[in-house]
Design an enzyme around this catalytic site. Structure first.
Site, PDB file in Angstrom:
ATOM      1  N   VAL A 139     -36.301 -33.077 -43.973  1.00  0.00           N
ATOM      2  CA  VAL A 139     -37.485 -32.606 -43.252  1.00  0.00           C
ATOM      3  C   VAL A 139     -38.694 -33.470 -43.603  1.00  0.00           C
ATOM      4  CG1 VAL A 139     -39.105 -30.687 -42.987  1.00  0.00           C
ATOM      5  CG2 VAL A 139     -36.638 -30.249 -42.997  1.00  0.00           C
ATOM      6  N   GLN A 194     -38.563 -36.898 -41.982  1.00  0.00           N
ATOM      7  CA  GLN A 194     -38.853 -36.847 -40.552  1.00  0.00           C
ATOM      8  C   GLN A 194     -40.322 -36.516 -40.282  1.00  0.00           C
ATOM      9  OE1 GLN A 194     -37.445 -37.656 -37.828  1.00  0.00           O
ATOM     10  NE2 GLN A 194     -38.839 -36.688 -36.371  1.00  0.00           N
ATOM     11  N   GLU A 195     -40.877 -35.619 -41.059  1.00  0.00           N
ATOM     12  CA  GLU A 195     -42.236 -35.144 -40.782  1.00  0.00           C
ATOM     13  C   GLU A 195     -43.296 -36.209 -41.048  1.00  0.00           C
ATOM     14  OE1 GLU A 195     -43.442 -32.643 -39.356  1.00  0.00           O
ATOM     15  OE2 GLU A 195     -41.893 -31.130 -39.288  1.00  0.00           O
ATOM     16  N   SER A 196     -43.227 -36.863 -42.177  1.00  0.00           N
ATOM     17  CA  SER A 196     -44.319 -37.776 -42.538  1.00  0.00           C
ATOM     18  C   SER A 196     -43.856 -39.075 -43.168  1.00  0.00           C
ATOM     19  CB  SER A 196     -45.262 -37.083 -43.535  1.00  0.00           C
ATOM     20  OG  SER A 196     -44.645 -36.996 -44.818  1.00  0.00           O
ATOM     21  N   TYR A 208     -36.094 -34.310 -32.948  1.00  0.00           N
ATOM     22  CA  TYR A 208     -36.440 -33.866 -34.304  1.00  0.00           C
ATOM     23  C   TYR A 208     -35.211 -33.273 -34.996  1.00  0.00           C
ATOM     24  CZ  TYR A 208     -38.845 -31.265 -38.006  1.00  0.00           C
ATOM     25  OH  TYR A 208     -39.246 -30.760 -39.218  1.00  0.00           O
TER      26      TYR A 208
END
Length: 646
Positions: free
Chosen positions: A508, A511-513, A619
Site C-alpha cells: 500500500v 503504491q500510495e506515495s 490501484y
C-alpha cells in the site's frame, strides 16, 4: 512521542552520514556541515533584511555546491536594475541549473510590471513562453504600433476551453474591439468550454454570439449542463450546424448515464438531422460502450478500425461486458479481433488464456496446454503474470537483477555540479528545488549515468525519487531500487500490533506515495500512506487514541501507525479479503459496498477487471502485485491470492 523524534533524527543522521561519505572527495565532513549551516544562515539573513550579512556569507561560500542559489537571490535583490547582459551572463554561468531560466522569467515579469516594453520585446523568447507571457508580449506589440501583427497571433490563445490568465483579458478585449472575433470563433471556444465543463466561461461566450445565434448558444450551454434535454426531440428540429453540434454533445453525454434514453433520442435524430458519417460512427460507438458498461453486448457494434483508435475502446468495453457475464466465447472472440499489437498486451493475453481454459471442455479442438498464452506471461513480474503463474501452478517470477554500478561511475556522477546541488538541497529539506535540479540533469544523462544517479539518490534516502530515477534508467528489474523497504522496524511493529501482513502494508505504501513522507494529493490525502485527515481522525477515535494533529500525518511513524489500523478495520469489515480492502482504501468503503450489492459474486480476477473506476482498478492490481513482491523480498512469501480471495 520521544521515540518518534529519535527515529526521525536517526533517519536524518543516516542520510547526512551517507551524504558526507559521498561528498568526502570534495570537502571534509566538518567543512561540509559548516558550509551548510553558513548557507542556511545566509538565507535567514536575507529573509530578515540583513543584506550586508547575506553578502558577507555569500562571499564565504563560493565553492559550496549551492552557491548558485545565493547568486540567484543576489540578482533578485537588484532585479529592476539588471540589464539584458547581466541576465544573459547569469544564464550562461549557471546553464546546467533550472535557476538560469528562473532568473530570466523573474526579470521578464518585472519588466512587464514596470512597463519597460522595449526591453521586454527585445528579450522575449517565444519558445516555451507561457500563455501569460504570450498575451503580455502581444499586448506590448499592440502598444508599440504593431497592431496587425499582434491581432494576427491572438486566435491560438483564444481557442482554449478554459479561462486564460488575466493578462489575456485586455488582449482579448482589444481583439474584439478590432473586429477580429466572429460567430465561428466564439462558437468554437464555446464548444471547447462546454467540453471541459468551464461553465462560467461558457456562459460568457454564449453572450458574445450574435443575436441570431445567442438562443442556440444558451441552449448549447444548458444541454452541456443537463444532457437529458436532448430527449425532447421536438426542441431540436433545425437541421443546421449548431443544432447538430448541440445534439451530438447531448447524446454523447447522456449515453454515459442513461444509454437507453440516449439511444431512443438518437434513433429520432438519425432520421431528422443530417449528421456526417464520422459523427454517426462516434455516437454509435459511445452508445455501444455505454451499454457494454452495463453488461449488454450490442450485436451490431461497429468494430471497424478507425484512425482515431476509438474501435479499441469499443472492443475493450465489449470484452469487459463479456467478462461481466462470464461469456467466454465472446471474450475469446473479441480478443481475437484485436489487432496484433493490442492483442499481445499482457492484459489481453491473460484473459485469452482464461477464456481458453474456461472453454477447454466445451470443444474438441482444444489447444494443448503448451500453447496457452499463460506460458510466456507467467515469466513476467506484474499482476497478470502473477495470476498466470499461479493458474499454471508455478511460482511467480521476480526476475530480480539488481546490480550496483561500478564505483567509478558513481564517482563520476558525484563530480557533476547538478548532482551535488540536488544532494545538498535534499539535505537541507528543499525538495522542490532538488526535484527541479533532477529534472534538468536527467535531460543530459545516458542510461548508464541515469543508473548511477538512481543509486546515489537511493543512498541519501530519497526513495520516491530513486524509484522514478530507476524507471528513467530502464532498471525495471532492479528490485533493490524499485522496491526498497524503509522504516522496517515501524512497519514490523504495526504489522504485529494489527495482524495486517507487513508485505501488504509495504504494498500500500509503495503504491500510495513510493515512500514519500511529505506526499500530498490533490484530494488532500497526506503522508507516506496518503491518509485523509478525516479518515485518520475516525481511525484514531475507533482505536481510543487522541485525534492526530493534521501536520503529524507527515511523520512516517504516525502515518504508518494510523494507516495500519485503518487497514486492519477494513480487513475486519471485508473478512480478510485484501482485494476488497485495497479497493476500499482507494475508493472508499461506501463504493465497494455498493459494487458488492449491485454486482453478482464472481471470481476475484473478473471483479477486479470490471471495477467501474479505472484508477481503483489499477490501484488494486498494483497493491496486490507489490504486496507479493514485498512478501518474497522480506521473507514472508504468500500466495498471490489466497483461496478465499480468489
Amino acid at each position: 512521542m520521544i521515540a518518534v523524534r529519535l527515529t526521525l533524527a536517526g533517519m536524518r543522521a543516516r542520510a547526512l552520514a551517507v551524504l558526507v561519505v559521498l561528498l568526502s572527495a570534495h570537502a571534509g565532513a566538518d567543512e561540509l556541515t559548516d558550509k551548510r549551516q553558513q548557507y542556511l544562515r545566509a538565507l535567514r539573513s536575507l529573509d530578515s533584511g540583513q543584506i550586508e550579512a547575506f553578502h558577507a556569507a555569500k562571499a564565504q561560500l563560493v565553492d559550496y555546491p549551492l552557491f548558485p542559489y545565493l547568486d540567484y537571490q543576489d540578482h533578485l535583490l537588484r532585479l529592476n536594475h539588471l540589464t539584458a547582459v547581466d541576465v544573459a551572463a547569469f544564464r550562461e554561468r549557471w546553464n546546467d541549473s533550472p535557476i538560469a531560466d528562473r532568473l530570466y522569467n523573474e526579470w521578464m515579469d518585472d519588466l512587464a510590471r514596470r512597463g519597460a516594453w522595449d526591453v521586454f520585446m527585445d528579450n522575449y523568447e517565444a519558445d516555451g513562453a507561457s500563455a501569460d507571457r504570450q498575451c503580455t508580449y502581444l499586448r506590448a506589440l499592440d502598444r508599440n504600433g504593431q497592431t496587425d501583427a499582434a491581432m494576427a497571433a491572438v486566435a491560438p490563445l483564444w481557442l482554449v476551453g478554459t479561462s486564460q490568465p488575466r493578462s489575456c483579458d485586455a488582449l482579448f478585449a482589444r481583439w474584439i474591439e478590432q473586429g477580429q472575433v466572429n460567430n465561428r470563433l466564439v462558437w468554437e471556444r464555446l464548444t471547447l468550454a462546454i467540453q471541459t465543463r468551464s461553465w462560467d466561461l461558457a456562459r460568457y461566450l454564449a453572450g458574445l454570439l450574435s443575436v441570431e445565434l445567442r438562443k442556440q448558444g444558451d441552449l448549447f450551454y444548458r444541454v452541456g449542463r443537463d444532457p437529458s434535454l436532448v430527449t425532447d426531440t421536438a426542441r431540436f428540429t433545425a437541421d443546421d450546424t449548431a443544432t447538430r453540434e448541440i445534439v451530438r454533445l447531448g447524446i454523447r453525454r447522456l449515453a454515459s448515464n442513461d444509454p437507453d434514453a440516449a439511444a431512443t433520442a438518437w434513433a429520432v435524430y438519425r432520421k431528422t438531422l443530417s449528421f456526417e458519417p464520422d459523427d454517426v460512427r462516434i455516437i454509435n460507438q459511445d452508445l455501444t460502450i455505454a451499454k457494454a458498461r452495463r453488461g449488454t453486448i450490442d450485436p451490431d457494434a461497429d468494430l471497424s478500425p478507425s484512425a482515431d483508435g476509438r474501435d479499441l475502446l469499443v472492443q475493450e468495453a465489449l470484452i469487459l461486458a463479456a467478462l461481466t457475464n462470464k461469456d467466454w466465447p465472446n471474450v475469446e472472440a473479441f480478443i481475437m479481433r484485436l489487432n496484433e499489437t493490442e492483442r499481445a498486451k499482457q492484459r489481453w493475453q491473460y484473459w485469452l488464456g482464461r477464456a481458453q481454459q474456461a472453454l477447454a471442455g466445451a470443444r474438441d479442438n482444444t489447444a494443448p496446454p503448451t500453447e496457452s498464452p499463460w506460458i510466456a506471461l507467467a515469466n513476467d513480474r506484474q499482476y497478470y503474470g502473477f495470476l498466470a503463474a499461479e493458474a499454471l501452478g508455478q511460482r511467480p517470477a521476480l526476475n530480480d537483477s539488481s546490480t550496483r554500478p561500478e564505483p567509478d561511475a558513481i564517482n563520476a556522477m558525484l563530480q557533476r555540479p547538478p548532482m551535488q546541488r540536488l544532494m545538498e538541497l535534499y539535505a537541507i529539506g528543499d525538495r522542490a528545488n532538488a526535484r527541479r535540479e533532477w529534472a534538468k540533469l536527467l535531460q543530459s544523462l545516458d542510461l548508464s549515468q541515469r543508473a548511477a544517479s538512481a543509486y546515489i539518490i537511493a543512498d541519501i534516502g530519497w526513495l520516491d525519487l530513486s524509484i522514478l530515477a530507476a524507471n528513467a534508467a530502464e532498471l525495471r528489474d532492479d528490485l533493490s531500487l524499485r522496491f526498497p523497504s524503509p522504516y522496517t522496524q515501524t512497519f514490523a511493529k504495526e504489522s504485529r500490533a494489527t495482524a495486517v501482513p507487513i508485505s501488504y502494508l509495504y504494498g500500500v505504501a509503495r503504491q500510495e506515495s513510493a515512500f514519500a513522507p511529505a506526499a500530498r494529493s490533490s484530494a488532500g490525502a497526506l503522508g507516506l500512506m496518503q491518509l485523509m485527515p478525516a479518515t485518520a481522525a475516525a481511525t484514531a477515535r475507533n482505536a481510543g487514541e487522541p485525534t492526530p494533529v493534521t501536520n503529524t500525518l507527515f511523520n512516517p511513524v504516525v502515518n504508518i501507525h494510523i494507516a495500519s489500523r485503518h487497514l486492519a478495520d477494513l480487513l475486519e469489515r471485508y473478512d480478510g479479503n485484501r482485494v476488497l480492502v485495497a479497493a476500499a482504501y482507494n475508493a472508499g468503503p461506501h463504493r465497494v459496498d455498493r459494487w458488492l450489492r449491485d454486482r453478482p459474486a464472481r471470481p476475484a480476477d473478473i471483479w477486479i477487471e470490471t471495477i467501474p473506476f479505472a484508477e481503483t482498478r489499477d490501484y488494486v492490481k498494483n497493491v496486490l502485485a507489490f504486496a507479493y513482491i514485498y512478501g518474497q523480498r522480506l521473507g514472508h512469501p504468500t500466495k498471490f491470492l489466497d483461496a478465499d480471495e480468489r
